[in-house]
Design an enzyme around this catalytic site. Structure first.
Site, short mmCIF file in Angstrom:
data_model
loop_
_atom_site.label_atom_id
_atom_site.label_comp_id
_atom_site.label_asym_id
_atom_site.label_seq_id
_atom_site.Cartn_x
_atom_site.Cartn_y
_atom_site.Cartn_z
N TYR A 75 6.55 1.38 -8.58
CA TYR A 75 5.87 0.08 -8.46
C TYR A 75 5.27 -0.35 -9.80
O TYR A 75 5.30 -1.54 -10.14
CB TYR A 75 4.79 0.13 -7.38
CG TYR A 75 5.33 0.31 -5.98
CD1 TYR A 75 6.39 -0.46 -5.52
CD2 TYR A 75 4.79 1.26 -5.11
CE1 TYR A 75 6.89 -0.30 -4.23
CE2 TYR A 75 5.29 1.43 -3.83
CZ TYR A 75 6.34 0.65 -3.40
OH TYR A 75 6.83 0.81 -2.13
N GLU A 111 0.86 -1.18 0.00
CA GLU A 111 0.00 0.00 0.00
C GLU A 111 0.90 1.23 0.00
O GLU A 111 1.97 1.22 0.60
CB GLU A 111 -0.97 -0.01 1.18
CG GLU A 111 -0.31 -0.12 2.50
CD GLU A 111 -1.25 -0.72 3.55
OE1 GLU A 111 -2.23 -1.38 3.19
OE2 GLU A 111 -0.97 -0.52 4.73
C1 LIG Z 1 10.36 4.71 -4.57
C2 LIG Z 1 11.89 4.70 -4.50
C3 LIG Z 1 12.34 3.64 -3.49
C4 LIG Z 1 12.46 4.32 -5.89
O1 LIG Z 1 13.87 4.15 -5.77
P1 LIG Z 1 14.88 4.49 -6.97
O2 LIG Z 1 16.20 3.89 -6.62
O3 LIG Z 1 14.87 5.93 -7.28
O4 LIG Z 1 14.22 3.69 -8.19
P2 LIG Z 1 14.95 3.11 -9.48
O5 LIG Z 1 16.08 4.00 -9.89
O6 LIG Z 1 15.30 1.68 -9.25
O7 LIG Z 1 13.78 3.23 -10.55
C5 LIG Z 1 13.30 2.13 -11.31
C6 LIG Z 1 12.21 2.63 -12.23
O8 LIG Z 1 11.08 3.07 -11.45
C7 LIG Z 1 10.48 4.21 -12.07
N1 LIG Z 1 10.65 5.37 -11.23
C8 LIG Z 1 11.38 5.47 -10.08
N2 LIG Z 1 11.27 6.71 -9.55
C9 LIG Z 1 10.49 7.41 -10.38
C10 LIG Z 1 10.02 8.76 -10.39
N3 LIG Z 1 10.38 9.64 -9.42
N4 LIG Z 1 9.22 9.16 -11.39
C11 LIG Z 1 8.86 8.32 -12.38
N5 LIG Z 1 9.28 7.02 -12.44
C12 LIG Z 1 10.07 6.57 -11.45
C13 LIG Z 1 11.22 4.41 -13.38
O9 LIG Z 1 10.59 3.61 -14.39
C14 LIG Z 1 12.59 3.85 -13.05
O10 LIG Z 1 13.34 3.44 -14.19
P3 LIG Z 1 14.19 4.57 -15.01
O11 LIG Z 1 14.94 5.39 -14.01
O12 LIG Z 1 15.07 3.73 -15.89
O13 LIG Z 1 13.16 5.38 -15.76
C15 LIG Z 1 12.44 6.10 -4.13
O14 LIG Z 1 11.82 7.09 -4.94
C16 LIG Z 1 12.21 6.49 -2.67
O15 LIG Z 1 13.03 6.16 -1.80
N6 LIG Z 1 11.12 7.22 -2.39
C17 LIG Z 1 10.86 7.70 -0.99
C18 LIG Z 1 10.40 6.58 -0.10
C19 LIG Z 1 9.07 6.05 -0.55
O16 LIG Z 1 8.18 6.77 -0.94
N7 LIG Z 1 8.95 4.70 -0.49
C20 LIG Z 1 7.73 4.01 -0.85
C21 LIG Z 1 6.87 3.83 0.35
S1 LIG Z 1 5.38 2.93 -0.10
#
Ligand SMILES: CC(C)(COP(=O)(O)OP(=O)(O)OC[C@H]1O[C@@H](n2cnc3c(N)ncnc32)[C@H](O)[C@@H]1OP(=O)(O)O)[C@@H](O)C(=O)NCCC(=O)NCCS
Length: 146
Positions: free
Chosen positions: A111, A99
């Site tokens: 996701y 969620e």
């Molecule tokens: C969600 C989170 C963990 C993603 O981590 P990340 O290391 O940046 O993700 P990745 O680099 O592995 O991204 C993989 C793919 O996801 C998608 N993606 C990730 N972040 C994105 C963004 N901000 N906007 C759009 N697409 C996104 C893209 O398709 C990306 O591939 P690409 O970079 O080649 O386009 C990170 O944004 C985070 O820590 N957010 C704050 C904590 C949070 O909200 N956690 C979820 C709680 S439910």
């Protein structure tokens, strides 16, 4: 950079990363509770990201995941997910749920990129400084060899 299981001496750093990430807002004691199902990405003693999950029989849930702000969009979240997924496949998990705040566009995009699909919402599930916020429920059906 290495990926490893979380240890008891990680909990303060995990909680700080989580708070700074605007993620789940977990305390150190919550991380301590879920230590055995938390994986961390570490570089020179600094934790750059983590994923915490639970799994029971063939169902799993992503409980929390975050990557440090300065290292986002480098594939670290994807790497954490891949490690959790490998564990799920070893454990015979068939469905993974989570969620997420309906307004957390980055996490929802992440996701979706992993293959999760929305399955419903929980109205006013989260509270925060801006008031109540819906939870979006998402599920991924894992591929099995069968
Ligand atoms: C969600 C989170 C963990 C993603 O981590 P990340 O290391 O940046 O993700 P990745 O680099 O592995 O991204 C993989 C793919 O996801 C998608 N993606 C990730 N972040 C994105 C963004 N901000 N906007 C759009 N697409 C996104 C893209 O398709 C990306 O591939 P690409 O970079 O080649 O386009 C990170 O944004 C985070 O820590 N957010 C704050 C904590 C949070 O909200 N956690 C979820 C709680 S439910």
């Amino acid at each position: 950079m290495s990926l490893r299981a979380a240890r008891a001496d990680d909990v303060a750093q995990l909680s700080a990363l989580d708070t700074a990430s605007g993620g789940g807002g977990w305390s150190a004691s919550q991380f301590a509770t879920w230590l055995s199902t938390t994986l961390v990405l570490e570089d020179q003693a600094a934790i750059l990201g983590f994923v915490t999950y639970s799994s029971v029989l063939d169902e799993a849930e992503i409980l929390n995941i975050a990557v440090t702000t300065a290292r986002r969009r480098e594939g670290l979240g994807q790497r954490l997910w891949s490690a959790a997924l490998a564990q799920f496949q070893r454990d015979g998990v068939q469905r993974c749920h989570l969620e997420v705040r309906a307004g957390n566009e980055a996490a929802i995009a992440f996701y979706h990129a992993l293959g999760f699909a929305p399955t419903g919402t929980r109205k006013n599930y989260y509270s925060g400084p801006a008031g109540r916020e819906d939870a979006l429920l998402m599920t991924l059906v894992l591929e099995t060899d069968a």
